[in-house]
Design a protein around this motif. Sequence first.
Motif, PDB file in Angstrom:
ATOM      1  N   UNK A 199       1.096  -1.428   0.077  1.00  0.00           N
ATOM      2  CA  UNK A 199      -0.354   0.157  -0.157  1.00  0.00           C
ATOM      3  C   UNK A 199       1.214   1.263  -0.049  1.00  0.00           C
ATOM      4  N   UNK A 200       1.893   1.119   0.762  1.00  0.00           N
ATOM      5  CA  UNK A 200       2.926   2.459   1.300  1.00  0.00           C
ATOM      6  C   UNK A 200       3.428   2.371  -0.260  1.00  0.00           C
ATOM      7  N   UNK A 201       3.808   1.509  -1.256  1.00  0.00           N
ATOM      8  CA  UNK A 201       4.983   1.683  -1.616  1.00  0.00           C
ATOM      9  C   UNK A 201       3.732   2.051  -3.342  1.00  0.00           C
ATOM     10  N   UNK A 202       2.632   1.835  -3.563  1.00  0.00           N
ATOM     11  CA  UNK A 202       1.480   2.101  -4.511  1.00  0.00           C
ATOM     12  C   UNK A 202       1.510   3.356  -4.191  1.00  0.00           C
ATOM     13  N   UNK A 203       1.768   4.170  -2.384  1.00  0.00           N
ATOM     14  CA  UNK A 203       1.215   5.359  -2.314  1.00  0.00           C
ATOM     15  C   UNK A 203       2.036   6.712  -3.094  1.00  0.00           C
ATOM     16  N   UNK A 248       0.364  -6.360  -8.134  1.00  0.00           N
ATOM     17  CA  UNK A 248      -0.476  -6.979  -8.591  1.00  0.00           C
ATOM     18  C   UNK A 248      -1.374  -7.345  -7.877  1.00  0.00           C
ATOM     19  N   UNK A 249      -1.565  -7.573  -6.920  1.00  0.00           N
ATOM     20  CA  UNK A 249      -2.713  -7.807  -6.076  1.00  0.00           C
ATOM     21  C   UNK A 249      -3.108  -6.863  -5.502  1.00  0.00           C
ATOM     22  N   UNK A 250      -2.493  -5.714  -4.826  1.00  0.00           N
ATOM     23  CA  UNK A 250      -2.812  -4.707  -4.422  1.00  0.00           C
ATOM     24  C   UNK A 250      -3.654  -3.829  -5.686  1.00  0.00           C
ATOM     25  N   UNK A 251      -2.758  -4.081  -7.120  1.00  0.00           N
ATOM     26  CA  UNK A 251      -3.731  -3.208  -7.425  1.00  0.00           C
ATOM     27  C   UNK A 251      -5.067  -3.674  -8.253  1.00  0.00           C
ATOM     28  N   UNK A 252      -5.552  -4.992  -8.323  1.00  0.00           N
ATOM     29  CA  UNK A 252      -6.859  -5.579  -8.333  1.00  0.00           C
ATOM     30  C   UNK A 252      -7.744  -4.790  -7.554  1.00  0.00           C
ATOM     31  N   UNK A 299      -6.727   2.796  -8.612  1.00  0.00           N
ATOM     32  CA  UNK A 299      -5.740   2.380  -9.958  1.00  0.00           C
ATOM     33  C   UNK A 299      -4.984   3.015 -10.624  1.00  0.00           C
ATOM     34  N   UNK A 300      -6.116   3.908 -11.387  1.00  0.00           N
ATOM     35  CA  UNK A 300      -6.004   4.968 -12.297  1.00  0.00           C
ATOM     36  C   UNK A 300      -5.106   5.971 -12.212  1.00  0.00           C
ATOM     37  N   UNK A 301      -4.887   5.631 -10.773  1.00  0.00           N
ATOM     38  CA  UNK A 301      -3.300   7.398  -9.959  1.00  0.00           C
ATOM     39  C   UNK A 301      -1.998   6.251 -10.095  1.00  0.00           C
ATOM     40  N   UNK A 328      -1.046   5.512 -13.206  1.00  0.00           N
ATOM     41  CA  UNK A 328      -0.385   6.911 -13.801  1.00  0.00           C
ATOM     42  C   UNK A 328       1.217   7.041 -13.593  1.00  0.00           C
ATOM     43  N   UNK A 329       1.540   7.082 -11.928  1.00  0.00           N
ATOM     44  CA  UNK A 329       2.803   6.546 -11.314  1.00  0.00           C
ATOM     45  C   UNK A 329       3.833   5.823 -12.459  1.00  0.00           C
ATOM     46  N   UNK A 330       2.916   4.455 -12.552  1.00  0.00           N
ATOM     47  CA  UNK A 330       4.111   3.769 -13.097  1.00  0.00           C
ATOM     48  C   UNK A 330       4.745   3.924 -15.042  1.00  0.00           C
ATOM     49  N   UNK A 331       3.863   4.912 -15.180  1.00  0.00           N
ATOM     50  CA  UNK A 331       3.549   5.542 -16.439  1.00  0.00           C
ATOM     51  C   UNK A 331       4.814   6.317 -16.695  1.00  0.00           C
TER      52      UNK A 331
END
Length: 267
Positions: A221-225, A246-250, A257-259, A262-265
């Motif tokens: 969660x913190x890494x995705x944030x 991937x599990x957290x994204x799904x 998910x869009x946010x 967008x960060x990954x791009x």
Amino acid sequence: MTIMLAERAALYGDRTAIVAPEGAFTYRNLLEASGRVASFLLAGARDLEERPVAFMAPPGFHYVAMQWGIWRAGGIATPLSLFQPRPELEYTLGDAAPAAALAHPDFAARLGPIAAGRGLRFALSSEAMEHPLKDLPRVDVSRRAMILYTSGTTGRPKGVVTTHDNISAQVASLVQAWEWTAEDRILEFLPLHHIHGIVNVISCALWAGAVCEIVPEFDAGKVWDRIGQGGLTLFMAVPTIYMKLIDAWEKAAPAERKRMSDGCRGM
């Protein structure tokens, strides 16, 4: 030729090198702090002459300052796992036979008694980083630099030794392959008693003059944030971590998910 990471760091001066729980630090800060650690370890001697020094620290600035300080004093950096129970730490110290042991204050209670029981010189990183700067030895790249211990899944853990030249060759090849530049920024959350976090992430970033953001541990969660906030240009992990991401994204809501995506791009 002397060790390359410290030489290259001198080129980057006041650029930010590390962002960690302790704060933000420049390459100049890192060279000064590691120089103080090296001066402390030498204790009046001219050179550690490839004697191992064990150290334990949470991921952050103290970790890198201790690692570089050991290298700059002519010693062999031996990072200890934060997750091992006392018997395994005892085994590592017995096998590596270090000349000294350093610990971040948070780990003094864990490492101090073991070091005392073995008659090792023991000190805190905070103490070492306040030591007056002294002249440091010239450390040739042919010297041994680091001992990392295998996981021990098929037997007792084995100490794997690498030289400064070997580390430099690994880093230079990765920097070229990944096209690192001084404008890059990476997030480090991998364990720092294994080569992936030490070499592929921290050493590559600091070789290139980039910024390495260090967090205490992996949390999906913190890494995705952090990814969603943008600004990261490189990212590397191991398969287990990618599966958790991937599990957290799904499981996230569409807007979240869009946010994340967008960060990954930007990477």
